[in-house]
Design a protein around this motif. Structure first.
Motif, PDB file in Angstrom:
ATOM      1  N   ALA A   1       0.892  -1.179  -0.077  1.00 15.23           N
ATOM      2  CA  ALA A   1       0.030   0.235  -0.033  1.00 15.23           C
ATOM      3  C   ALA A   1       0.827   1.257  -0.058  1.00 15.23           C
ATOM      4  O   ALA A   1       0.724   2.082  -0.829  1.00 15.23           O
ATOM      5  CB  ALA A   1      -0.834  -0.175   1.246  1.00 15.23           C
ATOM      6  N   THR A   2       1.907   1.148   0.789  1.00 12.96           N
ATOM      7  CA  THR A   2       2.741   2.433   0.803  1.00 12.96           C
ATOM      8  C   THR A   2       3.624   2.605  -0.415  1.00 12.96           C
ATOM      9  O   THR A   2       3.757   3.915  -1.071  1.00 12.96           O
ATOM     10  CB  THR A   2       3.993   2.246   1.800  1.00 12.96           C
ATOM     11  OG1 THR A   2       3.307   1.869   3.003  1.00 12.96           O
ATOM     12  CG2 THR A   2       4.757   3.272   1.775  1.00 12.96           C
ATOM     13  N   GLU A   3       3.989   1.541  -1.326  1.00 14.58           N
ATOM     14  CA  GLU A   3       4.579   1.521  -2.436  1.00 14.58           C
ATOM     15  C   GLU A   3       3.533   2.163  -3.496  1.00 14.58           C
ATOM     16  O   GLU A   3       3.908   3.073  -4.364  1.00 14.58           O
ATOM     17  CB  GLU A   3       5.017   0.405  -2.867  1.00 14.58           C
ATOM     18  CG  GLU A   3       6.137  -0.351  -2.215  1.00 14.58           C
ATOM     19  CD  GLU A   3       7.495   0.539  -2.104  1.00 14.58           C
ATOM     20  OE1 GLU A   3       7.835   1.461  -3.235  1.00 14.58           O
ATOM     21  OE2 GLU A   3       8.429   0.477  -1.148  1.00 14.58           O
TER      22      GLU A   3
ATOM     23  N   LEU B   1       1.696   6.696  -6.911  1.00 18.35           N
ATOM     24  CA  LEU B   1       0.830   7.942  -7.260  1.00 18.35           C
ATOM     25  C   LEU B   1       1.166   9.297  -6.922  1.00 18.35           C
ATOM     26  O   LEU B   1       0.721  10.177  -7.701  1.00 18.35           O
ATOM     27  CB  LEU B   1      -0.576   7.634  -6.320  1.00 18.35           C
ATOM     28  CG  LEU B   1      -1.370   6.250  -6.800  1.00 18.35           C
ATOM     29  CD1 LEU B   1      -2.403   6.232  -5.705  1.00 18.35           C
ATOM     30  CD2 LEU B   1      -1.976   6.533  -8.100  1.00 18.35           C
ATOM     31  N   ARG B   2       2.006   9.421  -6.052  1.00 19.52           N
ATOM     32  CA  ARG B   2       2.418  10.785  -5.734  1.00 19.52           C
ATOM     33  C   ARG B   2       3.576  11.206  -6.890  1.00 19.52           C
ATOM     34  O   ARG B   2       3.764  12.450  -7.295  1.00 19.52           O
ATOM     35  CB  ARG B   2       3.517  10.861  -4.487  1.00 19.52           C
ATOM     36  CG  ARG B   2       2.310  10.864  -3.186  1.00 19.52           C
ATOM     37  CD  ARG B   2       3.298  11.142  -2.047  1.00 19.52           C
ATOM     38  NE  ARG B   2       2.619  11.166  -0.593  1.00 19.52           N
ATOM     39  CZ  ARG B   2       2.754  10.460   0.267  1.00 19.52           C
ATOM     40  NH1 ARG B   2       3.945   9.757   0.450  1.00 19.52           N
ATOM     41  NH2 ARG B   2       1.937  10.209   1.451  1.00 19.52           N
TER      42      ARG B   2
ATOM     43  N   GLU C   1      10.202   3.005 -10.633  1.00 14.30           N
ATOM     44  CA  GLU C   1      11.107   2.213  -9.437  1.00 14.30           C
ATOM     45  C   GLU C   1      10.145   1.580  -8.348  1.00 14.30           C
ATOM     46  O   GLU C   1      10.010   0.594  -8.012  1.00 14.30           O
ATOM     47  CB  GLU C   1      12.168   3.054  -8.870  1.00 14.30           C
ATOM     48  CG  GLU C   1      13.289   3.270  -9.876  1.00 14.30           C
ATOM     49  CD  GLU C   1      14.233   4.358  -9.342  1.00 14.30           C
ATOM     50  OE1 GLU C   1      13.984   4.866  -8.027  1.00 14.30           O
ATOM     51  OE2 GLU C   1      15.169   4.696 -10.114  1.00 14.30           O
ATOM     52  N   GLU C   2       9.172   2.610  -8.058  1.00 11.30           N
ATOM     53  CA  GLU C   2       8.473   2.314  -6.921  1.00 11.30           C
ATOM     54  C   GLU C   2       7.259   1.174  -7.306  1.00 11.30           C
ATOM     55  O   GLU C   2       6.788   0.454  -6.846  1.00 11.30           O
ATOM     56  CB  GLU C   2       7.567   3.537  -6.601  1.00 11.30           C
ATOM     57  CG  GLU C   2       8.393   4.757  -5.837  1.00 11.30           C
ATOM     58  CD  GLU C   2       9.317   4.055  -4.583  1.00 11.30           C
ATOM     59  OE1 GLU C   2       8.687   3.269  -4.049  1.00 11.30           O
ATOM     60  OE2 GLU C   2      10.187   4.744  -4.404  1.00 11.30           O
ATOM     61  N   GLN C   3       6.764   1.277  -8.638  1.00 12.23           N
ATOM     62  CA  GLN C   3       6.151   0.267  -9.327  1.00 12.23           C
ATOM     63  C   GLN C   3       6.874  -1.043  -9.378  1.00 12.23           C
ATOM     64  O   GLN C   3       6.136  -2.007  -9.011  1.00 12.23           O
ATOM     65  CB  GLN C   3       5.622   0.572 -10.631  1.00 12.23           C
ATOM     66  CG  GLN C   3       4.593  -0.123 -11.304  1.00 12.23           C
ATOM     67  CD  GLN C   3       3.383  -0.280 -10.325  1.00 12.23           C
ATOM     68  OE1 GLN C   3       2.527   0.673 -10.463  1.00 12.23           O
ATOM     69  NE2 GLN C   3       2.873  -1.561  -9.965  1.00 12.23           N
TER      70      GLN C   3
ATOM     71  N   LEU D   1       6.454  -6.676  -4.110  1.00 17.79           N
ATOM     72  CA  LEU D   1       5.771  -7.199  -2.944  1.00 17.79           C
ATOM     73  C   LEU D   1       4.539  -8.270  -3.391  1.00 17.79           C
ATOM     74  O   LEU D   1       4.249  -9.258  -2.709  1.00 17.79           O
ATOM     75  CB  LEU D   1       5.550  -6.058  -2.403  1.00 17.79           C
ATOM     76  CG  LEU D   1       6.503  -5.278  -1.439  1.00 17.79           C
ATOM     77  CD1 LEU D   1       6.206  -3.767  -1.120  1.00 17.79           C
ATOM     78  CD2 LEU D   1       6.985  -6.041  -0.429  1.00 17.79           C
ATOM     79  N   ALA D   2       4.026  -7.844  -4.194  1.00 19.53           N
ATOM     80  CA  ALA D   2       2.452  -8.519  -4.683  1.00 19.53           C
ATOM     81  C   ALA D   2       2.999  -9.906  -5.235  1.00 19.53           C
ATOM     82  O   ALA D   2       2.238 -10.888  -4.743  1.00 19.53           O
ATOM     83  CB  ALA D   2       2.062  -7.532  -5.744  1.00 19.53           C
TER      84      ALA D   2
END
Length: 103
Positions: free
Chosen positions: A50-52, A57-58, A84-86, A92-93
């Protein structure tokens, strides 16, 4: 050279390594040695996921909102960070699914 293994012995060692690796792969993420509680780990991984996603989104928002003289270079930087965040979110997923959970 006394300490060299004969070729046949090396081939057997490689085959044994491959056999052990195959066995471990077939056991999946939850091996007999796995000490974590999968439900707890999945919960923590989902929180991290969720954080990632929020980070993606940010960065995407900043990418779309960037204006001005240096907007193109700044946009490229935000887009790279979003990617990178994606990638982190995807990892994680994937792990959550490996542990039998749902991202």
């Amino acid at each position: 050279m006394k300490n060299e293994k004969p070729q046949a012995s090396i081939v057997k060692d490689v085959q044994a390594i491959r056999d052990r690796a195959r066995q471990h792969i077939e056991e999946g993420a939850l091996t007999a040695d796995y000490k974590g509680d999968p439900k707890v780990v999945v919960k923590l991984l989902n929180e991290a996921l969720a954080t990632e996603i929020v980070c993606v989104l940010r960065y995407k928002r900043h990418y779309f909102m960037a204006q001005g003289m240096n907007a193109e270079s700044v946009k490229a930087e935000f887009l790279a960070h979003a990617g990178e965040e994606q990638a982190h979110a995807d990892e994680l997923a994937e792990r959550i699914v490996q542990l039998g959970g749902e991202p």
